[in-house]
Motif scaffolding. Structure first.
Motif, PDB file in Angstrom:
ATOM      1  N   GLY A 207      96.924   1.468  35.174  1.00  0.00           N
ATOM      2  CA  GLY A 207      98.136   0.969  34.794  1.00  0.00           C
ATOM      3  C   GLY A 207      98.523   1.697  33.193  1.00  0.00           C
ATOM      4  O   GLY A 207      97.915   2.673  32.978  1.00  0.00           O
ATOM      5  N   ARG A 208      99.559   1.103  32.939  1.00  0.00           N
ATOM      6  CA  ARG A 208     100.185   1.857  31.555  1.00  0.00           C
ATOM      7  C   ARG A 208      99.264   1.950  30.329  1.00  0.00           C
ATOM      8  O   ARG A 208      99.240   2.748  29.479  1.00  0.00           O
ATOM      9  N   VAL A 249     100.860   0.114  43.560  1.00  0.00           N
ATOM     10  CA  VAL A 249     100.569  -1.240  44.456  1.00  0.00           C
ATOM     11  C   VAL A 249     101.743  -2.401  43.887  1.00  0.00           C
ATOM     12  O   VAL A 249     101.852  -2.393  42.570  1.00  0.00           O
ATOM     13  N   SER A 251     105.049  -5.265  44.659  1.00  0.00           N
ATOM     14  CA  SER A 251     106.148  -5.803  45.436  1.00  0.00           C
ATOM     15  C   SER A 251     107.045  -4.626  45.887  1.00  0.00           C
ATOM     16  O   SER A 251     107.634  -4.553  47.094  1.00  0.00           O
ATOM     17  N   SER A 252     107.229  -3.620  45.100  1.00  0.00           N
ATOM     18  CA  SER A 252     108.044  -2.625  45.575  1.00  0.00           C
ATOM     19  C   SER A 252     107.024  -1.179  45.827  1.00  0.00           C
ATOM     20  O   SER A 252     107.467  -0.186  45.746  1.00  0.00           O
ATOM     21  N   GLY A 253     105.942  -1.538  46.062  1.00  0.00           N
ATOM     22  CA  GLY A 253     104.825  -0.545  46.575  1.00  0.00           C
ATOM     23  C   GLY A 253     104.213  -1.092  47.707  1.00  0.00           C
ATOM     24  O   GLY A 253     104.749  -1.449  48.528  1.00  0.00           O
ATOM     25  N   ILE A 266      95.771  -2.747  33.486  1.00  0.00           N
ATOM     26  CA  ILE A 266      97.130  -3.381  33.974  1.00  0.00           C
ATOM     27  C   ILE A 266      97.014  -4.624  33.925  1.00  0.00           C
ATOM     28  O   ILE A 266      96.116  -5.479  33.791  1.00  0.00           O
ATOM     29  N   SER A 267      98.450  -5.208  33.161  1.00  0.00           N
ATOM     30  CA  SER A 267      98.439  -6.454  32.594  1.00  0.00           C
ATOM     31  C   SER A 267      98.515  -7.698  33.677  1.00  0.00           C
ATOM     32  O   SER A 267      97.972  -8.722  33.423  1.00  0.00           O
ATOM     33  N   GLY A 268      98.745  -7.215  34.792  1.00  0.00           N
ATOM     34  CA  GLY A 268      99.044  -8.353  35.982  1.00  0.00           C
ATOM     35  C   GLY A 268     100.340  -9.201  36.140  1.00  0.00           C
ATOM     36  O   GLY A 268     100.387 -10.356  36.215  1.00  0.00           O
ATOM     37  N   ALA A 269     101.408  -8.258  35.922  1.00  0.00           N
ATOM     38  CA  ALA A 269     102.949  -8.846  35.990  1.00  0.00           C
ATOM     39  C   ALA A 269     102.933  -9.328  37.670  1.00  0.00           C
ATOM     40  O   ALA A 269     102.100  -8.809  38.450  1.00  0.00           O
ATOM     41  N   ASN A 286      90.677  -5.115  30.965  1.00  0.00           N
ATOM     42  CA  ASN A 286      91.732  -5.108  29.868  1.00  0.00           C
ATOM     43  C   ASN A 286      91.327  -5.619  28.566  1.00  0.00           C
ATOM     44  O   ASN A 286      90.459  -6.446  28.348  1.00  0.00           O
ATOM     45  N   ASP A 288      92.884  -7.186  26.617  1.00  0.00           N
ATOM     46  CA  ASP A 288      93.703  -8.336  25.961  1.00  0.00           C
ATOM     47  C   ASP A 288      93.246  -9.459  26.848  1.00  0.00           C
ATOM     48  O   ASP A 288      93.407  -9.302  28.188  1.00  0.00           O
ATOM     49  N   ALA A 291      95.419 -11.407  29.121  1.00  0.00           N
ATOM     50  CA  ALA A 291      96.317 -10.504  30.240  1.00  0.00           C
ATOM     51  C   ALA A 291      96.117 -11.402  31.549  1.00  0.00           C
ATOM     52  O   ALA A 291      95.223 -12.004  32.126  1.00  0.00           O
ATOM     53  N   ASP A 304      87.871  -1.992  25.850  1.00  0.00           N
ATOM     54  CA  ASP A 304      88.539  -0.722  25.890  1.00  0.00           C
ATOM     55  C   ASP A 304      88.371  -0.015  27.176  1.00  0.00           C
ATOM     56  O   ASP A 304      86.869   0.183  27.581  1.00  0.00           O
ATOM     57  N   LEU A 305      89.124   0.241  27.979  1.00  0.00           N
ATOM     58  CA  LEU A 305      88.787   0.839  29.274  1.00  0.00           C
ATOM     59  C   LEU A 305      88.273   2.193  29.088  1.00  0.00           C
ATOM     60  O   LEU A 305      87.275   2.762  29.844  1.00  0.00           O
TER      61      LEU A 305
HETATM   62  C1  LIG Z   1     111.987  -5.783  40.881  1.00  0.00           C
HETATM   63  C2  LIG Z   1     110.809  -5.180  40.379  1.00  0.00           C
HETATM   64  C3  LIG Z   1     109.861  -4.911  41.288  1.00  0.00           C
HETATM   65  C4  LIG Z   1     108.526  -4.248  40.450  1.00  0.00           C
HETATM   66  N1  LIG Z   1     107.482  -4.019  41.268  1.00  0.00           N
HETATM   67  C5  LIG Z   1     106.476  -3.641  40.983  1.00  0.00           C
HETATM   68  C6  LIG Z   1     105.351  -3.047  41.522  1.00  0.00           C
HETATM   69  O1  LIG Z   1     105.779  -2.957  42.946  1.00  0.00           O
HETATM   70  N2  LIG Z   1     104.310  -2.915  41.204  1.00  0.00           N
HETATM   71  C7  LIG Z   1     104.021  -3.041  39.825  1.00  0.00           C
HETATM   72  O2  LIG Z   1     102.774  -2.545  39.210  1.00  0.00           O
HETATM   73  N3  LIG Z   1     105.010  -3.293  38.963  1.00  0.00           N
HETATM   74  C8  LIG Z   1     106.072  -3.585  39.414  1.00  0.00           C
HETATM   75  N4  LIG Z   1     107.113  -4.077  38.458  1.00  0.00           N
HETATM   76  C9  LIG Z   1     106.896  -3.962  37.142  1.00  0.00           C
HETATM   77  C10 LIG Z   1     106.112  -5.052  36.527  1.00  0.00           C
HETATM   78  O3  LIG Z   1     106.958  -6.316  36.406  1.00  0.00           O
HETATM   79  C11 LIG Z   1     105.382  -4.897  35.209  1.00  0.00           C
HETATM   80  O4  LIG Z   1     106.246  -4.083  34.373  1.00  0.00           O
HETATM   81  C12 LIG Z   1     104.373  -3.717  35.548  1.00  0.00           C
HETATM   82  O5  LIG Z   1     103.366  -4.238  36.804  1.00  0.00           O
HETATM   83  C13 LIG Z   1     103.481  -3.524  34.461  1.00  0.00           C
HETATM   84  O6  LIG Z   1     102.461  -2.486  34.487  1.00  0.00           O
HETATM   85  P1  LIG Z   1     101.410  -2.393  33.709  1.00  0.00           P
HETATM   86  O7  LIG Z   1     100.464  -3.469  34.042  1.00  0.00           O
HETATM   87  O8  LIG Z   1     100.555  -0.992  33.967  1.00  0.00           O
HETATM   88  O9  LIG Z   1     101.743  -2.112  32.227  1.00  0.00           O
HETATM   89  P2  LIG Z   1     101.803  -3.270  30.982  1.00  0.00           P
HETATM   90  O10 LIG Z   1     102.402  -4.582  31.310  1.00  0.00           O
HETATM   91  O11 LIG Z   1     102.310  -2.459  29.784  1.00  0.00           O
HETATM   92  O12 LIG Z   1     100.284  -3.549  30.890  1.00  0.00           O
HETATM   93  C14 LIG Z   1      99.246  -2.612  30.172  1.00  0.00           C
HETATM   94  C15 LIG Z   1      97.874  -3.252  29.918  1.00  0.00           C
HETATM   95  O13 LIG Z   1      96.908  -2.483  29.659  1.00  0.00           O
HETATM   96  C16 LIG Z   1      96.289  -2.971  28.664  1.00  0.00           C
HETATM   97  N5  LIG Z   1      95.429  -2.002  27.877  1.00  0.00           N
HETATM   98  C17 LIG Z   1      96.343  -1.138  27.073  1.00  0.00           C
HETATM   99  N6  LIG Z   1      95.231  -0.281  26.483  1.00  0.00           N
HETATM  100  C18 LIG Z   1      94.116  -0.745  27.034  1.00  0.00           C
HETATM  101  C19 LIG Z   1      92.689   0.024  26.793  1.00  0.00           C
HETATM  102  N7  LIG Z   1      92.554   0.934  25.990  1.00  0.00           N
HETATM  103  N8  LIG Z   1      91.842  -0.740  27.601  1.00  0.00           N
HETATM  104  C20 LIG Z   1      92.017  -1.568  28.457  1.00  0.00           C
HETATM  105  N9  LIG Z   1      93.173  -2.153  28.487  1.00  0.00           N
HETATM  106  C21 LIG Z   1      94.168  -1.673  27.725  1.00  0.00           C
HETATM  107  C22 LIG Z   1      97.087  -3.782  27.764  1.00  0.00           C
HETATM  108  O14 LIG Z   1      96.613  -5.010  27.223  1.00  0.00           O
HETATM  109  C23 LIG Z   1      98.024  -4.415  28.852  1.00  0.00           C
HETATM  110  O15 LIG Z   1      97.484  -5.490  29.544  1.00  0.00           O
HETATM  111  C24 LIG Z   1     108.273  -4.615  39.273  1.00  0.00           C
HETATM  112  C25 LIG Z   1     109.293  -5.111  38.513  1.00  0.00           C
HETATM  113  C26 LIG Z   1     110.428  -5.405  38.970  1.00  0.00           C
HETATM  114  C27 LIG Z   1     111.502  -6.210  38.036  1.00  0.00           C
END
Ligand SMILES: Cc1cc2nc3c(=O)[nH]c(=O)nc-3n(C[C@H](O)[C@H](O)[C@H](O)COP(=O)(O)OP(=O)(O)OC[C@H]3O[C@@H](n4cnc5c(N)ncnc54)[C@H](O)[C@@H]3O)c2cc1C
Length: 321
Positions: A207-208, A249, A251-253, A266-269, A286, A288, A291, A304-305
């Motif tokens: 993830g991000r 991966v 809902s839109s993947g 990955i935060s787990g939205a 993660n 956090d 999360a 830390d990943l």
């Molecule tokens: C209509 C709609 C459809 C969507 N469809 C999808 C979909 O299909 N798939 C999807 O994934 N999302 C989808 N989203 C987006 C979703 O809401 C989230 O924004 C997205 O999943 C967040 O991605 P993320 O977890 O990678 O990023 P973030 O929420 O930014 O999470 C990043 C995580 O990384 C952790 N982190 C940071 N640095 C480190 C480190 N060094 N070590 C360990 N952990 C670390 C943080 O604690 C954080 O929990 C959709 C949103 C909408 C509105």
């Protein structure tokens, strides 16, 4: 007590699972005295409408027209407004799918209705309809109460589909589709680059939290390779252009159910969870501890990943000899 209108969605010749989830929402409210009606649009869709009537849709209005054979925002908005007028609905339920989020706001604006998006639960609050929706990347649940005419979109996968059988009927609706500013041209299937996550036994998704595109080849791919698995990603990674869409991966993947799913940074939205929570065994890494990904994880590693993942890769490689 009001009337609910479900706008069902047809994809590849069948009613989408997400529409049966709307039926589950509506039937929950039916228990508090609300009447359930639905709209099915398209061409040659009578059979699908009859199926929906028996699976939670109530009285299903069937709007058939050439302009409705394929999705267009104008035509679907017009058909929905015609169905609202015919049914007297004061709550319109639409799935939060790509077409849903395209035409639902138009319906809400045309009706001057309250608009509540991306809900995962609904309840009768006595004079108001209560909705729950996730905010702040899934860390908080907001409760929203809406009165008057309401249009709500519902997150696919957030609630089980309606399973029972109901007595319903179908009624033809002349939606009187007028001039449309948009028209359907063609569907283009995105070219696949050969990654089929739905067939992988092991998926390591990043993830991000990875922070940069090269970290996928340096950190995530080696662990996926060591485990004989595939690499996946959350949506922001794909939106940023770090990986192509077939890696996404959620809902839109892709919706995946591997034997082992490792979520890294990955935060787990909720939109990510609906794509992977059916995996047999889930490991989340993660930093956090709060999360939301940890709520679905069988094993959670708060760390830390960049420390854990290379160490895990080395351990797996060493174990394989
Ligand atoms: C209509 C709609 C459809 C969507 N469809 C999808 C979909 O299909 N798939 C999807 O994934 N999302 C989808 N989203 C987006 C979703 O809401 C989230 O924004 C997205 O999943 C967040 O991605 P993320 O977890 O990678 O990023 P973030 O929420 O930014 O999470 C990043 C995580 O990384 C952790 N982190 C940071 N640095 C480190 C480190 N060094 N070590 C360990 N952990 C670390 C943080 O604690 C954080 O929990 C959709 C949103 C909408 C509105």
């Amino acid at each position: 007590m009001g009337t609910i209108l479900i706008v069902a969605e047809i994809q590849k010749g069948v009613i989408r699972e997400a529409s049966f989830e709307l039926a589950a929402f509506a039937q929950k409210l039916a228990g508090s005295g609300h009447e359930v009606k639905s709209l099915v649009v398209g061409q040659g869709v009578k059979g699908l409408a009859e199926e929906f009537a028996q699976r939670g849709g109530g009285e299903v209005l069937v709007a058939e027209a050439e302009a409705l054979a394929n999705y267009s925002a104008d035509a679907f908005t017009q058909a929905t407004l015609a169905a609202v007028a015919a049914s007297g609905a004061d709550l319109v339920l639409i799935s939060n799918t790509p077409s849903g989020w395209d035409f639902a706001p138009r319906v809400a604006a045309a009706l001057d209705a309250a608009f509540v998006t991306d809900c995962f639960d609904v309840s009768d609050e006595g004079g108001a309809i209560g909705f729950k929706r996730r905010i702040f990347n899934g860390k908080l649940d907001a409760q929203v109460k809406a009165t008057g005419t309401v249009v709500a979109t519902v997150q696919p996968g957030a609630t089980p589909a309606f399973e029972g059988s109901t007595e319903g009927k179908t009624t033809d609706l002349d939606a009187g589709i007028g001039e449309c500013k948009t028209k359907f041209v063609e569907i283009k299937i995105a070219e696949s680059k050969g990654v089929d996550l739905t067939k992988a036994d092991v998926i390591v998704s990043g993830g991000r939290g990875l922070g940069a595109p090269e970290k996928f080849t340096e950190v995530v791919q080696p662990l996926a390779d060591a485990l004989g698995g595939a690499m996946g990603a959350s949506r922001p990674v794909v939106d940023a252009g770090w990986l192509p869409h077939e890696y996404q991966v959620g809902s839109s993947g892709q919706v995946v159910t591997p034997k082992l799913y490792i979520a890294v940074g990955i935060s787990g939205a909720i939109q990510h969870l609906v794509g992977m929570k059916g995996s047999n065994f889930i490991v989340a890494i993660n930093k956090d501890p709060d999360a939301p990904i940890f709520e679905v994880a069988d094993v959670g590693v708060v760390a830390d990943l960049f420390d854990i993942v290379p160490a895990l890769t080395a351990a797996v490689t060493a174990a394989k000899g």
